[in-house]
Design a protein around this motif. Structure first.
Motif, PDB file in Angstrom:
ATOM      1  N   VAL A 130       0.844  -1.190   0.000  1.00 34.18           N
ATOM      2  CA  VAL A 130       0.000   0.000   0.000  1.00 34.18           C
ATOM      3  C   VAL A 130       0.884   1.245   0.000  1.00 34.18           C
ATOM      4  O   VAL A 130       1.911   1.299   0.692  1.00 34.18           O
ATOM      5  CB  VAL A 130      -0.919  -0.005   1.239  1.00 34.18           C
ATOM      6  CG1 VAL A 130      -1.782   1.257   1.289  1.00 34.18           C
ATOM      7  CG2 VAL A 130      -1.802  -1.256   1.235  1.00 34.18           C
ATOM      8  N   ALA A 131       0.489   2.237  -0.769  1.00 28.78           N
ATOM      9  CA  ALA A 131       1.237   3.495  -0.814  1.00 28.78           C
ATOM     10  C   ALA A 131       1.322   4.098   0.584  1.00 28.78           C
ATOM     11  O   ALA A 131       0.328   4.157   1.309  1.00 28.78           O
ATOM     12  CB  ALA A 131       0.562   4.468  -1.772  1.00 28.78           C
ATOM     13  N   GLU A 132       2.515   4.553   0.949  1.00 34.07           N
ATOM     14  CA  GLU A 132       2.765   5.066   2.302  1.00 34.07           C
ATOM     15  C   GLU A 132       2.804   6.583   2.292  1.00 34.07           C
ATOM     16  O   GLU A 132       3.737   7.198   1.777  1.00 34.07           O
ATOM     17  CB  GLU A 132       4.079   4.510   2.843  1.00 34.07           C
ATOM     18  CG  GLU A 132       4.406   5.003   4.239  1.00 34.07           C
ATOM     19  CD  GLU A 132       5.751   4.537   4.735  1.00 34.07           C
ATOM     20  OE1 GLU A 132       6.325   5.215   5.614  1.00 34.07           O
ATOM     21  OE2 GLU A 132       6.246   3.494   4.249  1.00 34.07           O
ATOM     22  N   ALA A 133       1.794   7.193   2.892  1.00 34.88           N
ATOM     23  CA  ALA A 133       1.733   8.653   2.948  1.00 34.88           C
ATOM     24  C   ALA A 133       2.661   9.187   4.032  1.00 34.88           C
ATOM     25  O   ALA A 133       2.821   8.578   5.085  1.00 34.88           O
ATOM     26  CB  ALA A 133       0.307   9.106   3.219  1.00 34.88           C
ATOM     27  N   LYS A 192      -6.776   9.113   7.805  1.00 35.47           N
ATOM     28  CA  LYS A 192      -5.653   8.183   7.883  1.00 35.47           C
ATOM     29  C   LYS A 192      -6.148   6.901   8.544  1.00 35.47           C
ATOM     30  O   LYS A 192      -6.338   6.844   9.751  1.00 35.47           O
ATOM     31  CB  LYS A 192      -4.485   8.738   8.692  1.00 35.47           C
ATOM     32  CG  LYS A 192      -3.219   7.861   8.534  1.00 35.47           C
ATOM     33  CD  LYS A 192      -2.211   8.043   9.643  1.00 35.47           C
ATOM     34  CE  LYS A 192      -2.488   7.174  10.849  1.00 35.47           C
ATOM     35  NZ  LYS A 192      -2.332   5.723  10.567  1.00 35.47           N
ATOM     36  N   PRO A 193      -6.366   5.846   7.751  1.00 34.06           N
ATOM     37  CA  PRO A 193      -6.730   4.564   8.369  1.00 34.06           C
ATOM     38  C   PRO A 193      -5.519   3.963   9.065  1.00 34.06           C
ATOM     39  O   PRO A 193      -4.367   4.343   8.796  1.00 34.06           O
ATOM     40  CB  PRO A 193      -7.167   3.715   7.169  1.00 34.06           C
ATOM     41  CG  PRO A 193      -6.430   4.289   6.010  1.00 34.06           C
ATOM     42  CD  PRO A 193      -6.278   5.762   6.286  1.00 34.06           C
ATOM     43  N   ALA A 194      -5.754   3.019   9.958  1.00 29.63           N
ATOM     44  CA  ALA A 194      -4.648   2.332  10.619  1.00 29.63           C
ATOM     45  C   ALA A 194      -3.798   1.619   9.576  1.00 29.63           C
ATOM     46  O   ALA A 194      -4.319   1.063   8.602  1.00 29.63           O
ATOM     47  CB  ALA A 194      -5.181   1.339  11.636  1.00 29.63           C
ATOM     48  N   GLU A 195      -2.495   1.628   9.782  1.00 27.17           N
ATOM     49  CA  GLU A 195      -1.606   0.975   8.816  1.00 27.17           C
ATOM     50  C   GLU A 195      -1.844  -0.525   8.741  1.00 27.17           C
ATOM     51  O   GLU A 195      -1.531  -1.164   7.739  1.00 27.17           O
ATOM     52  CB  GLU A 195      -0.146   1.262   9.152  1.00 27.17           C
ATOM     53  CG  GLU A 195       0.337   0.753  10.488  1.00 27.17           C
ATOM     54  CD  GLU A 195       0.165   1.789  11.597  1.00 27.17           C
ATOM     55  OE1 GLU A 195       0.861   1.656  12.623  1.00 27.17           O
ATOM     56  OE2 GLU A 195      -0.659   2.716  11.442  1.00 27.17           O
ATOM     57  N   ILE A 225     -13.460  13.688   0.162  1.00 29.02           N
ATOM     58  CA  ILE A 225     -12.915  12.575   0.941  1.00 29.02           C
ATOM     59  C   ILE A 225     -11.527  12.268   0.395  1.00 29.02           C
ATOM     60  O   ILE A 225     -11.362  11.980  -0.791  1.00 29.02           O
ATOM     61  CB  ILE A 225     -13.803  11.328   0.859  1.00 29.02           C
ATOM     62  CG1 ILE A 225     -15.177  11.581   1.476  1.00 29.02           C
ATOM     63  CG2 ILE A 225     -13.128  10.139   1.554  1.00 29.02           C
ATOM     64  CD1 ILE A 225     -16.133  10.397   1.350  1.00 29.02           C
ATOM     65  N   ASN A 226     -10.535  12.321   1.250  1.00 27.94           N
ATOM     66  CA  ASN A 226      -9.166  11.953   0.903  1.00 27.94           C
ATOM     67  C   ASN A 226      -8.694  10.895   1.899  1.00 27.94           C
ATOM     68  O   ASN A 226      -8.948  11.019   3.103  1.00 27.94           O
ATOM     69  CB  ASN A 226      -8.251  13.171   0.978  1.00 27.94           C
ATOM     70  CG  ASN A 226      -8.738  14.314   0.100  1.00 27.94           C
ATOM     71  OD1 ASN A 226      -8.424  14.387  -1.073  1.00 27.94           O
ATOM     72  ND2 ASN A 226      -9.540  15.215   0.678  1.00 27.94           N
ATOM     73  N   VAL A 227      -8.040   9.847   1.403  1.00 28.38           N
ATOM     74  CA  VAL A 227      -7.591   8.745   2.260  1.00 28.38           C
ATOM     75  C   VAL A 227      -6.093   8.590   2.087  1.00 28.38           C
ATOM     76  O   VAL A 227      -5.602   8.369   0.970  1.00 28.38           O
ATOM     77  CB  VAL A 227      -8.321   7.432   1.918  1.00 28.38           C
ATOM     78  CG1 VAL A 227      -7.838   6.308   2.825  1.00 28.38           C
ATOM     79  CG2 VAL A 227      -9.836   7.613   2.059  1.00 28.38           C
ATOM     80  N   VAL A 228      -5.360   8.699   3.206  1.00 30.24           N
ATOM     81  CA  VAL A 228      -3.891   8.689   3.163  1.00 30.24           C
ATOM     82  C   VAL A 228      -3.359   7.637   4.139  1.00 30.24           C
ATOM     83  O   VAL A 228      -2.989   7.957   5.267  1.00 30.24           O
ATOM     84  CB  VAL A 228      -3.320  10.092   3.475  1.00 30.24           C
ATOM     85  CG1 VAL A 228      -3.515  11.023   2.299  1.00 30.24           C
ATOM     86  CG2 VAL A 228      -3.959  10.695   4.724  1.00 30.24           C
ATOM     87  N   PRO A 229      -3.277   6.378   3.724  1.00 31.26           N
ATOM     88  CA  PRO A 229      -2.699   5.356   4.601  1.00 31.26           C
ATOM     89  C   PRO A 229      -1.249   5.700   4.934  1.00 31.26           C
ATOM     90  O   PRO A 229      -0.516   6.244   4.104  1.00 31.26           O
ATOM     91  CB  PRO A 229      -2.772   4.083   3.757  1.00 31.26           C
ATOM     92  CG  PRO A 229      -3.794   4.361   2.707  1.00 31.26           C
ATOM     93  CD  PRO A 229      -3.702   5.826   2.435  1.00 31.26           C
ATOM     94  N   GLY A 230      -0.855   5.383   6.137  1.00 26.58           N
ATOM     95  CA  GLY A 230       0.503   5.669   6.566  1.00 26.58           C
ATOM     96  C   GLY A 230       0.642   5.393   8.044  1.00 26.58           C
ATOM     97  O   GLY A 230      -0.218   4.746   8.656  1.00 26.58           O
ATOM     98  N   PHE A 231       1.700   5.907   8.637  1.00 27.10           N
ATOM     99  CA  PHE A 231       2.018   5.611  10.026  1.00 27.10           C
ATOM    100  C   PHE A 231       1.789   6.829  10.913  1.00 27.10           C
ATOM    101  O   PHE A 231       1.858   7.980  10.452  1.00 27.10           O
ATOM    102  CB  PHE A 231       3.464   5.120  10.133  1.00 27.10           C
ATOM    103  CG  PHE A 231       3.683   3.812   9.424  1.00 27.10           C
ATOM    104  CD1 PHE A 231       3.522   2.609  10.083  1.00 27.10           C
ATOM    105  CD2 PHE A 231       4.020   3.793   8.075  1.00 27.10           C
ATOM    106  CE1 PHE A 231       3.701   1.404   9.418  1.00 27.10           C
ATOM    107  CE2 PHE A 231       4.209   2.592   7.405  1.00 27.10           C
ATOM    108  CZ  PHE A 231       4.051   1.392   8.085  1.00 27.10           C
ATOM    109  N   GLY A 232       1.531   6.572  12.183  1.00 30.23           N
ATOM    110  CA  GLY A 232       1.215   7.641  13.112  1.00 30.23           C
ATOM    111  C   GLY A 232       2.259   8.734  13.220  1.00 30.23           C
ATOM    112  O   GLY A 232       1.933   9.930  13.127  1.00 30.23           O
ATOM    113  N   PRO A 233       3.536   8.386  13.413  1.00 28.49           N
ATOM    114  CA  PRO A 233       4.551   9.423  13.588  1.00 28.49           C
ATOM    115  C   PRO A 233       4.777  10.293  12.354  1.00 28.49           C
ATOM    116  O   PRO A 233       5.396  11.355  12.463  1.00 28.49           O
ATOM    117  CB  PRO A 233       5.811   8.608  13.926  1.00 28.49           C
ATOM    118  CG  PRO A 233       5.313   7.312  14.469  1.00 28.49           C
ATOM    119  CD  PRO A 233       4.064   7.032  13.692  1.00 28.49           C
TER     120      PRO A 233
END
Length: 409
Positions: free
Chosen positions: A47-50, A187-190, A213-221
């Motif tokens: 999955v693309a990492e924002a 940002k959904p959970a990774e 609606i914009n969805v940016v999967p990635g990590f919390g930090p």
């Protein structure tokens, strides 16, 4: 698998890129991350990492859609009609959506079909119906004057959701924002990005304009922190741990004092008195901790039982846990699927070892189940000392599979 096996195939995973301004795009860095099937540990998709650059693009698209786009300028009735169309599409794809959450999060397919996805649809339809009922108030003020309040959309809303209920949490957050005329960056959970990306696809088909609606999967930090600290995000909604909730409040305060909505996990006790129906109490306590494999923000991980029924309760609770079938969440006979990922699997096992080393009595469970995937046996401890449950458990949210039973004398 037995005769009750549910035949289900993980749907083809088509949407793995970021969704920004109505289009699926690669991350600016080109980076991707793995999302794995907790039933096997195998990679489901890359999955693309924002990160911050992608959040900037998503927020820019959301701001443009809010300031100059159609969505906030539609009547509430018109927004509601589009939201109902999205709900219709969700109902048409219930099987596929439940299978995505089953494969990505280890959730029971059957419950996804009859609870999670229908509840998400219901939530969306509820707020679709509320979209044209956002009323202000007329006020009689001092002198020959009238005052009034006007309720308006706040603007761009940043949404950070957890992995335990991917579909429900997505619509719990976006539905009221959409009804009010806001635009969102999610940002959904990774661990569980796949259904959120699919919902973005359905939203486009339903006619929700680009940038809303914009969805940016990635990590919390990285992605999460960028949303919380962004000067052009007007509000943040977050569900997760208290520790991360504090970080979001701090980042929001340091930037533009954006409003913050937090739903944080807790360690929730059950208290059972002598006059309780023991069989009912056992069943409720089993559901309270083992439902959704313990991955619930308010899981009933502690049970205080009055001494008159303590021995009977413990005996029956152990049998109930042993009868709670662990297995493939695509099998209709399964009661409990795997933990969401390897990290959570190892955390739960580590806490089980803490319980043993600190002197609690392991009554049942306590071990991994099967030879692949992230399954753990339903676990119950007794003879838990007062200090055990008070120890901080900051890294074990929203899952707490070990069950503690204490004598309530």
């Amino acid at each position: 698998m037995g005769s009750n096996e549910m035949v289900a195939v993980v749907p083809e995973i088509k949407h793995t890129k970021l969704f920004i301004n109505g289009e699926f795009v690669d991350a600016a860095s080109g980076k991707t991350f793995e999302t794995r099937d907790p039933r096997t540990g195998d990679v489901l998709a890359h999955v693309a990492e924002a990160d911050k650059a992608d959040v900037d693009l998503a927020v820019g698209a959301a701001r443009e859609a809010f300031e100059h786009g159609k969505w906030p300028r539609m009547s509430g009735y018109e927004r509601g009609r589009v939201m109902h169309k999205l709900a219709d599409l969700m109902e048409q794809h219930t099987e596929e959506l439940a299978a995505l959450d089953g494969a990505d999060a280890g959730k029971l397919l059957l419950l996804g079909k009859i609870i999670d996805i229908p509840a998400a649809v219901h939530m969306l339809r509820y707020y679709a119906g509320a979209a044209d009922k956002i009323h202000g108030e007329s006020l009689r003020v001092s002198g020959k004057y009238q005052g009034y309040t006007l309720k308006e959309p706040i603007g761009v809303v940043g949404i950070i959701i957890p992995w335990n209920f991917p579909s429900l949490m997505f619509f719990l957050k976006i539905s009221p924002a959409l009804a009010a005329g806001c635009t969102v960056v999610v940002k959904p959970a990774e661990q569980t990005p796949l259904s959120a990306l699919y919902y973005a696809h359905l939203a486009k088909l339903a006619g929700i304009p680009g940038g809303v609606i914009n969805v940016v999967p990635g990590f919390g930090p990285t992605a999460g922190a960028a949303i919380a600290s962004h000067m052009d995000v007007d509000s943040v909604a977050f569900t997760g741990s208290g520790e991360v909730g504090r970080l979001i409040m701090e980042a929001s305060a340091r930037s533009n004092l954006k409003t913050v909505s937090l739903e944080l996990g807790g360690k929730s006790p059950l208290i059972i008195f002598d006059d309780a129906d023991v069989d009912m109490a056992v069943e409720l306590s089993r559901l309270a901790i083992f439902f959704n494999k313990g991955e619930v923000c308010v899981a009933g991980s502690r049970v205080y039982v009055q001494e008159g029924i303590y021995d009977e309760f413990v005996k029956k609770a152990v049998v109930a846990a042993q009868n709670w079938k662990v297995g493939d969440p695509f099998d209709v006979a399964t009661n409990m699927g795997p933990q969401v990922d390897k990290v959570q699997f190892e955390r739960v096992l580590r806490y089980i070892e803490h319980g043993k080393s600190e002197g609690a009595t392991l009554l049942t469970g306590g071990k991994p189940f099967g030879d692949k995937g992230y399954y753990i046996e339903p676990t119950i401890f007794a003879d838990v000392k007062g200090g055990h449950e008070d120890r901080p458990r900051r890294d074990l949210r929203p899952c707490d599979v070990p069950h503690e039973v204490q004598d309530g004398r």
